[in-house]
Scaffold this active site. Structure first.
Site, PDB file in Angstrom:
ATOM      1  N   GLY A  52     -92.954  93.523   2.537  1.00 58.89           N
ATOM      2  CA  GLY A  52     -93.789  93.311   1.356  1.00 58.89           C
ATOM      3  C   GLY A  52     -93.210  92.229   0.473  1.00 58.89           C
ATOM      4  O   GLY A  52     -92.882  91.127   0.923  1.00 58.89           O
ATOM      5  N   GLY A  61     -98.522  89.111   6.661  1.00 64.97           N
ATOM      6  CA  GLY A  61     -97.619  89.073   7.813  1.00 64.97           C
ATOM      7  C   GLY A  61     -98.091  88.108   8.878  1.00 64.97           C
ATOM      8  O   GLY A  61     -97.279  87.467   9.569  1.00 64.97           O
ATOM      9  N   ASP A  62     -99.410  87.959   9.022  1.00 70.43           N
ATOM     10  CA  ASP A  62     -99.967  87.028   9.998  1.00 70.43           C
ATOM     11  C   ASP A  62     -99.706  85.580   9.574  1.00 70.43           C
ATOM     12  O   ASP A  62     -99.371  84.729  10.403  1.00 70.43           O
ATOM     13  CB  ASP A  62    -101.465  87.269  10.156  1.00 70.43           C
ATOM     14  CG  ASP A  62    -101.777  88.726  10.465  1.00 70.43           C
ATOM     15  OD1 ASP A  62    -100.995  89.360  11.200  1.00 70.43           O
ATOM     16  OD2 ASP A  62    -102.804  89.228   9.963  1.00 70.43           O
TER      17      ASP A  62
END
Length: 312
Positions: free
Chosen positions: A224, A253-254
């Protein structure tokens, strides 16, 4: 650089803005967007935004699958699809006005073994034109035992092509055992793989090293808005995200993975790649739609991201 972004479980992502959202009431949306979704599609979207070439590969089914393909084409996202029976899933993403996001994921259409074998062949063919491959997201119901390992082998080819994997248990354990493979996961996924309690920030480095020893490739773990780590062979780096006004972390995250892969091919400094990756994830979190970054914003946030080499 050309990256093949494989998404075994394609979706249609319906993102709705609902101020003050909570369960058990009737709400009206402020905004709605509909896009071809799935983690690998988000990666491809971000790679394109950063000025590189990306091709999406994935399983689509039925009327909703054709809609997903049409939505990708409308975005000018290059894609090669493998059609199966059933209907592509729909995922609903509810974004409120306080930075909290609720995600409702359908499971996806079940897949038969012969369709999975055809998918592996299609990925192997598409990978021949790629410098790097990433395989992202969940597997569809009915995926055969060893299916992810077979997909990794198909993507790897003769072994010279790097393959990154971003998934969760139990597929994550299969990916780690199918090395050499590179892995990008979050702290909760790392804890599940190691059979560990939730990881504290200071434990991320140890976890990344343990997983890297299993998978035989570099490992990046995000947490995060907390610092992210990257372990590459004997070396390790940590990057602290810049402060931002959070809108939605879905897809961050991608975007992290997209920037990490392309930067690792542009320079020989993994620390610089981690720094840019963290900035890309932060840039995405400033917007409601997954993969919504631009190169100028990432460059600005990269300057505000701190990175340190942890050891030699």
């Amino acid at each position: 650089m050309h990256v093949l972004c494989v998404t075994p479980n394609i979706s249609i992502d319906r993102t709705v803005g609902v101020p003050g959202f909570g369960a058990g009431k009737v709400w009206r949306t402020r905004r709605v967007s509909v896009a071809c979704g799935g983690k690998g599609v988000n990666v491809a979207r971000a790679i394109t935004a950063l000025g590189h070439q990306a091709t999406s590969a994935g399983l689509i089914a039925g009327h909703l699958g054709r809609l997903a393909a049409d939505l990708a084409e409308a975005e000018r996202l290059r894609a090669v699809w493998t059609e199966i029976e059933g209907e592509t899933r729909v995922c609903v993403i509810v974004v409120d006005d306080n930075g909290a996001t609720t995600v409702i994921n359908e499971p996806g259409p079940p897949i038969a073994n012969h369709h999975w074998s055809r998918f592996e062949r299609d990925v192997a063919a598409a990978a021949t034109a790629a410098d790097t491959v990433c395989i992202s997201g969940s597997l569809p119901p009915g995926c055969p035992r060893g299916g992810l390992a077979g997909l990794i082998a198909a993507a790897r080819g003769d072994g010279s092509r790097p393959v990154w994997v971003d998934t969760s248990m139990p597929a994550l354990a299969e990916a780690a055992a199918a090395g050499p493979v590179a892995i990008r996961i979050n702290a909760d996924e790392a804890a599940a793989l190691l059979g560990h309690r939730p990881l504290k920030p200071l434990e991320l480095l140890r976890a990344a090293r343990t997983i890297a020893a299993r998978c035989g490739g570099p490992v990046a773990i995000t947490d995060g808005g907390a610092p992210a780590v990257l372990v590459s062979r004997e070396n390790a780096w940590q990057a602290v995200p810049p402060p931002i006004d959070l809108v939605s972390a879905v897809g961050s995250g991608d975007c992290f993975l997209a920037a990490l892969m392309v930067t690792l091919t542009e320079c020989t400094d993994p620390g610089a790649a981690l720094r840019r990756a963290v900035a890309a994830g932060a840039a995405n979190a400033r917007h409601a739609d997954a993969g919504a970054i631009d190169a100028a914003e990432v460059a600005r946030l990269t300057e505000e991201t701190r990175v340190v080499r942890l050891d030699g």
